[in-house]
Structures are given as structure tokens and as C-alpha cells.
Enzyme design. Structure first.
Site, PDB file in Angstrom:
ATOM      1  CG  HIS A 103     -44.890  10.559   5.297  1.00 40.37           C
ATOM      2  ND1 HIS A 103     -44.774   9.278   5.803  1.00 40.37           N
ATOM      3  CD2 HIS A 103     -45.268  10.393   4.000  1.00 40.37           C
ATOM      4  CE1 HIS A 103     -45.092   8.396   4.867  1.00 40.37           C
ATOM      5  NE2 HIS A 103     -45.400   9.040   3.757  1.00 40.37           N
ATOM      6  CD  GLU A 119     -41.149   5.796   0.524  1.00 35.37           C
ATOM      7  OE1 GLU A 119     -41.410   6.406  -0.523  1.00 35.37           O
ATOM      8  OE2 GLU A 119     -41.626   4.681   0.809  1.00 35.37           O
ATOM      9  CG  ASN A 162     -40.952   3.054   3.969  1.00 39.14           C
ATOM     10  OD1 ASN A 162     -40.857   2.660   5.135  1.00 39.14           O
ATOM     11  ND2 ASN A 162     -41.341   4.274   3.651  1.00 39.14           N
ATOM     12  CD  GLU A 201     -44.553   3.911   4.027  1.00 42.72           C
ATOM     13  OE1 GLU A 201     -44.784   3.661   2.831  1.00 42.72           O
ATOM     14  OE2 GLU A 201     -44.393   5.058   4.467  1.00 42.72           O
TER      15      GLU A 201
HETATM   16  C1  BGC Z   1     -45.052   6.364   0.971  1.00 37.49           C
HETATM   17  C2  BGC Z   1     -46.520   6.417   1.319  1.00 37.49           C
HETATM   18  C3  BGC Z   1     -47.324   5.938   0.115  1.00 37.49           C
HETATM   19  C4  BGC Z   1     -46.966   4.499  -0.163  1.00 37.49           C
HETATM   20  C5  BGC Z   1     -47.688   3.874  -1.340  1.00 37.49           C
HETATM   21  C6  BGC Z   1     -44.649   5.156   0.195  1.00 37.49           C
HETATM   22  O1  BGC Z   1     -43.882   5.559  -0.868  1.00 37.49           O
HETATM   23  O2  BGC Z   1     -44.261   6.581   2.096  1.00 37.49           O
HETATM   24  O3  BGC Z   1     -46.836   7.719   1.670  1.00 37.49           O
HETATM   25  O4  BGC Z   1     -48.690   6.082   0.300  1.00 37.49           O
HETATM   26  O5  BGC Z   1     -45.598   4.378  -0.415  1.00 37.49           O
HETATM   27  O6  BGC Z   1     -47.402   4.539  -2.528  1.00 37.49           O
END
Ligand code: BGC
Length: 498
Positions: free
Chosen positions: A148, A193, A335, A402
């Protein structure tokens, strides 16, 4: 008499019809039995202990220490939520939440301080063993992200992700993780990501390592990551799957792109957007034919030629590589945060991926805002995106790794409650009404943490953390209470239904 019977029959029909309606409307607000619910974090954003007990430096240690001006308030992850020392508190709140699964990431440099597998830091192994065991003792399933964004600095010194040799080093790192944790970890994500961290090679003031090679270094990074993912998947097949029986996926981020008008051009530009952003990684891995999407190959090679390059700025896979990479998935991690409006046209630096993609992106001023400039609240976009994925990739199992909302703090986080309940409802419609194969969901994030270049200014947690207090207490926000209710009843509560 027959009149009575007639009315009785009518009454029965009406009552049973109404029952059916209640049952079906209840179903659409209910999580399927096997569906897994939980919350997510990532190592650099929560662990702290940046140089304790043998951990090596990574590219975010370097960025925050050498360029405090890049980060809001010059913040660092040196201490963050101090989860390295307080992981039992994290497990306690997960338990309180009723989480079935906890998605966290492993810090490569905590386990392999120099990035290579010749030196394994036993303290790092112990830390993750303790965390995993604590989770299991509390009935919570660990879901591990291998990477990550916190690359060991020693590997960046070799050029970082644009250097293809990192695919091999990633495999060696993954072997250490499977060997040490695979007896208990059954859900693996190779990368989080890559679309976002490839930008670390596309801008001078940006994500680590802040190297300004847009339209070249970022594509090279993507290419290495796809190779690395496939190697890790094959490694699992060859050396671990039979004994460990887990699943290996990858977390890809994508925004929904809504055509700005219904014109064929704007609709096509949003398709370009999907292929340049999700397809870049998902097409080689999740489609039957494999390889980069045709539109990506065509547009980048055409632009490269126009710009005077002999070769396309997008690297190519050989036929054997296409074969090796396609099919390397057990599930797709997604995500999802927001949506964009797409218009046909070209903008952005020359060269850059954005320019190559042939879409002009904006957001609708009417969409509700969050604390993050990029994050507008568009729950219906979630359902549309899930349907796009279903159709494009032959309905693979999708785990929402996410989804979440930012504000500036406070325990009465009504904006976040609204965000979660609306997105969960759209996801449940996608499952029950559209037949999308969504198998799990981890909210971002379990607690407030280091939000990359935004430091501690934008809060994504469902638990609040006071970063001024050395004890870093974790306090539930309203959203944590609502999510706990949802996780415990496995339904959207009546008061949030349409
Ligand atoms: C990421 C996280 C980040 C979240 C909010 C995602 O892009 O995986 O690490 O905190 O979004 O920005």
C-alpha cells in the site's frame, strides 16, 4: 355466502401480495449470508514506529522528512495512530464494530528493511503475527494488502517501480509473507491502487517518490506492477495454494465516469476513461484476451509517434507474457469513492496519461462535497460502476476493499453516515437487482489516519483519533455506531431506507 368467500379470497390475495412486497423490499436491504463486512487501513497511514526495531526507511519516510512542504502542516507518519504499539486497541474497536474482516497492509520495509529477502527483520514478522493472532482470537478474519504505497527506499534507489526488476523482488517479498502468514491469512491483495501510486512517477510535487516523468515513468511503473502481480499469483499457485487454500486478488480504484451529455462522443470518452484507468490493470488480468485495452495501445502509440518518439511510451507485453498474466485472479478488489463527468476532448500536459486518454473530466457542481477536493458524493455512480465491471469482466467476484468519506473532524459525522448508508444501498441494489457478484466490503477507514499529502487535515475514520494525545485514544463517531448496527443486523436499518 359466495360474496363472503369472494371477499375472503380477495383479502388473502391482497395480504399475501403485501407480504411478498415486504419480503422482497427487505431482501434488497439485507446482506447475503456469505457477504463479509469490515473496515480497512494501511501500514504507513497508521503504524508509526517508522524507525523502530529494525524497520528500514521507505519512500514515504523520505518524502515526509525531506519535503515537509509537500504535506499539509508538514505532517509525517512517524507516529500516526501508533498502531505498532496499539494494535490491540485496533482489534478492540473492530470487535466493538462487529467487523468480520479487517483489511490492513504490511510494511515491506518493516519485514525486509533493505527490500530484499536476504535480511528478514524478525521483529516485523512478530508484529504482524501478533496482529493476525489477536484478530483471529477475536473472530476477525485478516485480509492483507502486500503493498500500500510504502516502497523500501533501497528499491527506489534502484529506480523504483519503473525498473522491471522490481517484479522479481516483489515475488521474493510475497514468498516471505506467504511462508510466515499464509497458514492464517486466506485473503491476499497484491497491490493497492497502482493507478494512484504510479502517479508518484508523474509529478514532481506529488505522491512519493515524486519523480516527474509523466506519460513515461508512470506507464513503466504500471507495467512492472502487472508483471509483479502475475508472478505473485503464480507463486501462490505453485508453492502455497494446495496447502494454504487462500485467495489472491488486487485492489484497483475507479471513479464512475458519467457522460457530460448523451452524445456518442461523450459516451465514448467515458469508455476511454474506464479503459485508461481501470482497464489499464484489469484488462490484462481479468479479460479472456488479456493484454492492455486496444484503445490504450492505439492512443498512446499514435500520440507517441506524433510527438516524435520511435517507440510507444506504453511498454508492450509479448504474447507469452499476455498468456502468463491473464487469469491471475481469484477476485477483484475495488476501491470506489466518487464520480466524474466526461466530455470528449484532449487536455493535460504533453505527454501524460490524462492527455493520452482523450477525455476532459469535471465534476457536477450540484454533487454534495466532502473535505477532499476530489471526493463528491455520487452513490448512484457506484451501482453504475459495479454494472460496468460485471459486463466488462464477466461478473467476477468483487470485494469492495475501500469506500469512504472525508470531513474535518467531529463525532457527529452525519455526512459520513449518509455516505455509507447511500453507498451500501446502491451496492445492495447492484447485488440483488442487477446480479453483480459483490462478496465483501471494508469501509475506509477504521480510524482517522495520515491522509498522504493532506496529512491529518482530512479525516476518513469512523473512529476519531486525537493526534495531540500521546495515547491516541480511538473514539467511535456516529458512523461507527451506524455501521455497527448494520454489521450486527446485516441489514440497512429502516430509518435509512428509501
Ligand atoms: C487509498 C487510501 C486513502 C484513501 C482516501 C485511497 O486512494 O487507498 O490510502 O487514504 O483513498 O484518499
Amino acid at each position: 355466502m359466495w360474496v363472503h368467500t369472494f371477499f375472503f379470497v380477495i383479502l388473502l390475495v391482497v395480504v399475501s401480495g403485501a407480504r411478498r412486497d415486504v419480503a422482497s423490499s427487505d431482501t434488497v436491504y439485507t446482506f447475503p449470508d456469505e457477504f463479509k463486512l469490515g473496515a480497512a487501513t494501511a501500514s504507513y497511514q497508521i503504524e508509526g514506529a517508522w524507525d523502530e526495531n529494525g524497520k528500514g526507511p521507505n519512500i514515504w519516510d523520505t518524502l515526509t522528512h525531506e519535503h515537509p512542504d509537500y504535506v499539509v502542516d508538514g505532517a509525517t507518519g512517524d507516529i500516526a495512530d501508533d498502531s505498532y504499539h496499539l494494535y490491540k486497541e485496533d482489534v478492540k474497536i473492530l470487535k466493538e464494530l462487529g467487523a468480520q474482516v479487517y483489511r490492513f497492509s504490511i510494511s515491506w520495509a518493516r519485514v525486509l528493511p533493505e527490500g530484499h529477502d536476504n535480511i528478514v527483520n524478525q521483529d516485523g514478522i512478530d508484529y504482524y503475527n501478533n496482529l493476525i493472532n489477536e484478530l483471529l482470537a477475536n473472530g476477525i478474519e485478516p485480509m492483507v494488502t502486500m503493498y500500500h504505497w510504502d516502497l523500501p527506499q533501497a528499491l527506489q534507489d534502484l529506480g523504483g517501480w519503473p525498473n522491471l526488476v522490481l517484479a522479481k523482488y516483489s515475488e521474493n517479498y510475497a514468498r516471505v509473507l506467504f511462508k510466515n502468514f499464509g497458514d492464517r491469512v486466506k485473503l491476499w491483495l497484491t497491490f493497492n491502487e497502482p493507478l494512484t501510486f504510479m502517479d508518484g512517477y508523474a509529478s514532481e510535487i506529488g505522491m512519493a517518490p515524486s519523480i516527474n516523468t509523466p506519460g513515461i515513468g508512470d506507464y513503466l511503473a504500471a507495467h512492472t506492477v502487472i508483471h509483479a502481480h502475475a508472478r505473485i499469483y503464480h507463486l501462490y499457485d505453485q508453492e502455497f495454494r494446495a496447502e494454504q487454500g487462500g485467495k489472491v486478488g488486487i485492489s484497483l480504484n475507479i471513479n464512475w465516469c458519467e457522460p457530460a451529455t448523451n452524445s456518442a462522443e461523450d459516451r465514448a470518452s467515458c469508455e476511454n476513461y474506464q479503459q485508461f484507468n481501470l482497464g489499464l490493470y484489469a484488462h490484462p488480468i481479468f479479460t479472456e484476451e488479456g493484454d492492455y485495452p486496444a484503445v490504450l495501445k492505439d492512443r498512446v502509440s499514435r500520440n507517441s509517434a506524433d510527438e516524435g518518439y520511435t517507440d510507444s511510451r506504453l511498454p508492450q507485453f509479448t504474447a507469452e507474457e499476455v498468456e502468463y498474466i491473464r487469469g491471475t485472479h481469484d477476485f477483484l478488489g475495488i476501491n470506489f469513492y466518487t464520480a466524474l463527468l466526461g466530455k470528449s476532448g484532449v487536455e493535460g500536459y504533453e505527454p501524460s496519461r490524462y492527455r493520452d486518454s482523450g477525455v476532459i473530466l469535471t465534476q457536477d457542481a450540484a454533487w454534495p462535497i466532502s473535505a477532499s477536493s476530489w471526493l463528491k458524493v455520487v452513490p448512484w455512480g457506484f451501482r453504475k460502476e459495479l454494472n460496468w465491471i460485471k459486463n466488462e469482466y464477466n461478473n467476477p467476484p468483487v470485494f469492495i476493499t475501500e469506500n469512504g468519506f472525508s470531513d474535518y473532524g467531529g463525532l457527529n459525522d452525519t455526512g459520513r453516515v449518509h455516505y455509507y448508508t447511500e453507498h451500501l444501498k446502491e451496492m445492495l441494489k447492484a447485488i440483488h437487482e442487477d446480479g453483480v457478484n459483490v462478496i465483501g466490503y471494508t469501509a475506509w477507514s477504521l480510524m482517522d489516519n495520515f491522509e498522504w499529502l493532506r496529512g491529518y487535515s482530512e479525516k476518513f475514520g469512523i473512529y476519531a483519533v486525537d493526534f495531540e494525545d500521546p495515547a491516541r485514544p480511538r473514539i467511535p463517531k456516529e458512523s461507527a455506531k451506524v455501521l455497527a448496527e448494520i454489521m450486527n443486523t446485516r441489514k440497512i436499518p429502516e430509518r435509512f431506507r428509501d
